[in-house]
Design an enzyme around this catalytic site. Structure first.
Site, short mmCIF file in Angstrom:
data_model
loop_
_atom_site.label_atom_id
_atom_site.label_comp_id
_atom_site.label_asym_id
_atom_site.label_seq_id
_atom_site.Cartn_x
_atom_site.Cartn_y
_atom_site.Cartn_z
N GLU A 135 0.85 -1.19 0.00
CA GLU A 135 0.00 0.00 0.00
C GLU A 135 0.89 1.23 0.00
OE1 GLU A 135 -2.38 -0.34 3.52
OE2 GLU A 135 -0.80 0.40 4.84
N HIS B 217 -4.61 4.01 7.40
CA HIS B 217 -3.50 3.42 8.15
C HIS B 217 -2.46 4.47 8.48
CE1 HIS B 217 -4.37 -0.78 6.27
NE2 HIS B 217 -5.20 -0.48 7.25
#
Length: 289
Positions: free
Chosen positions: A209, A247
């Site tokens: 990611e 996140h």
């Protein structure tokens, strides 16, 4: 064959008597995990599903052989609990806890790096070798035994990708959720090395990611050392610079850690990078032919 955990792994649950710890212990037992003991200070002498509970990791180790520990503890005490496990020479420590202060993670990582332990997490769904052992909160119905290793920085995507593979009759050797925090106990290269040396893992699916440089670093290792094919997907391609996308680790700064950078590095290292999750099974099947 698997990495990190298998049917013989003897597991300790730290925080076993809490609501989440107790519930997840039951799910792990149902998955075949060999849980031998639990720890909750002040609860020594009690049992959870027949599993003896101790006040300290030291006492648990004195009474049982323990290979791995999984922690369902509050963020405020995660640091001391991880260090307690490492001090007692538990080889694999999996920290499920979310919202652990970054300085606490830095302290525990510094301690772990000087020990013989490996820390997975924090903010990880855990590890599973389907049909053998599950450590953490991964839903077992999404996994099947096989020869494809999965390593993911995203907890949700670790089991979503595995479910897609399973639906296409592609089983997994081991699935590892790395943890999504800005500072993690381990990195992609550490896990890639384990998969690379596992003779029964034939291919690795890497789910990355945006944010940080782990994928760029992993690309260099794959290029120079990896002897198995790697398929990758990078989540968060639309994340703007400086914007946190769910996140703590998923922050792009000045182009560094962008999806474009990661995809470019991985592609130049021979990794087949897909644009959509549903493309993964077809690519994996072609590479395994």
């Amino acid at each position: 064959m698997s990495i990190l955990v298998n049917k013989n792994t003897k597991v300790l649950v730290q925080g076993i008597t809490g609501k989440i710890g107790r519930a997840q212990t039951k799910y792990m037992l149902d998955a075949g995990t060999n849980i031998v003991a639990g720890v909750t200070p002040g609860k020594e002498g009690t049992k959870v599903y027949g599993i003896p509970v101790y006040d300290t990791v030291k006492e648990a180790k004195e009474n049982h052989d323990i290979d791995a520990s999984v922690l369902f503890v509050p963020a405020s005490i995660a640091r001391e609990c991880v260090i307690e496990a490492a001090k007692n020479k538990i080889k694999l420590i999996t920290l499920i806890t979310e919202h652990t202060p970054v300085h606490d993670v830095m302290e525990m990582k510094s301690y772990i790096d000087k020990s013989d332990s490996l820390l997975i997490g924090p903010t990880t769904p855990g590890i599973i070798s389907p049909g053998e052992c599950k450590i953490g909160i991964l839903p077992t119905n999404m996994f099947t035994p096989g020869s494809v290793g999965v390593i993911s920085r995203s907890g949700t995507l670790s089991y979503e990708v595995s479910a897609i593979l399973s639906d296409n009759n592609i089983g997994q050797s081991t699935v590892v959720g790395m943890g999504a925090d800005l500072v993690a106990g381990t990195n992609l290269i550490d896990i890639l090395k384990l998969f690379n040396s596992d003779k029964n893992t034939k291919l690795v699916v890497l789910i990355g990611e945006v944010g940080g440089s782990q994928e760029e670093d992993a690309a260099e290792y794959i290029k120079n050392e990896m002897n198995k094919p790697v398929v990758a997907y990078i989540a968060g391609g639309s994340a703007p610079d400086g914007k946190r996308m769910g996140h703590a680790g998923a922050i792009v700064e000045g182009g560094k850690g962008s999806a474009e950078s990661k995809i470019s590095h991985l592609t130049s290292s021979g990794v087949k990078v897909v644009s959509f999750l549903f493309e993964i099974p077809e690519v994996v099947k072609k590479l395994l032919q």
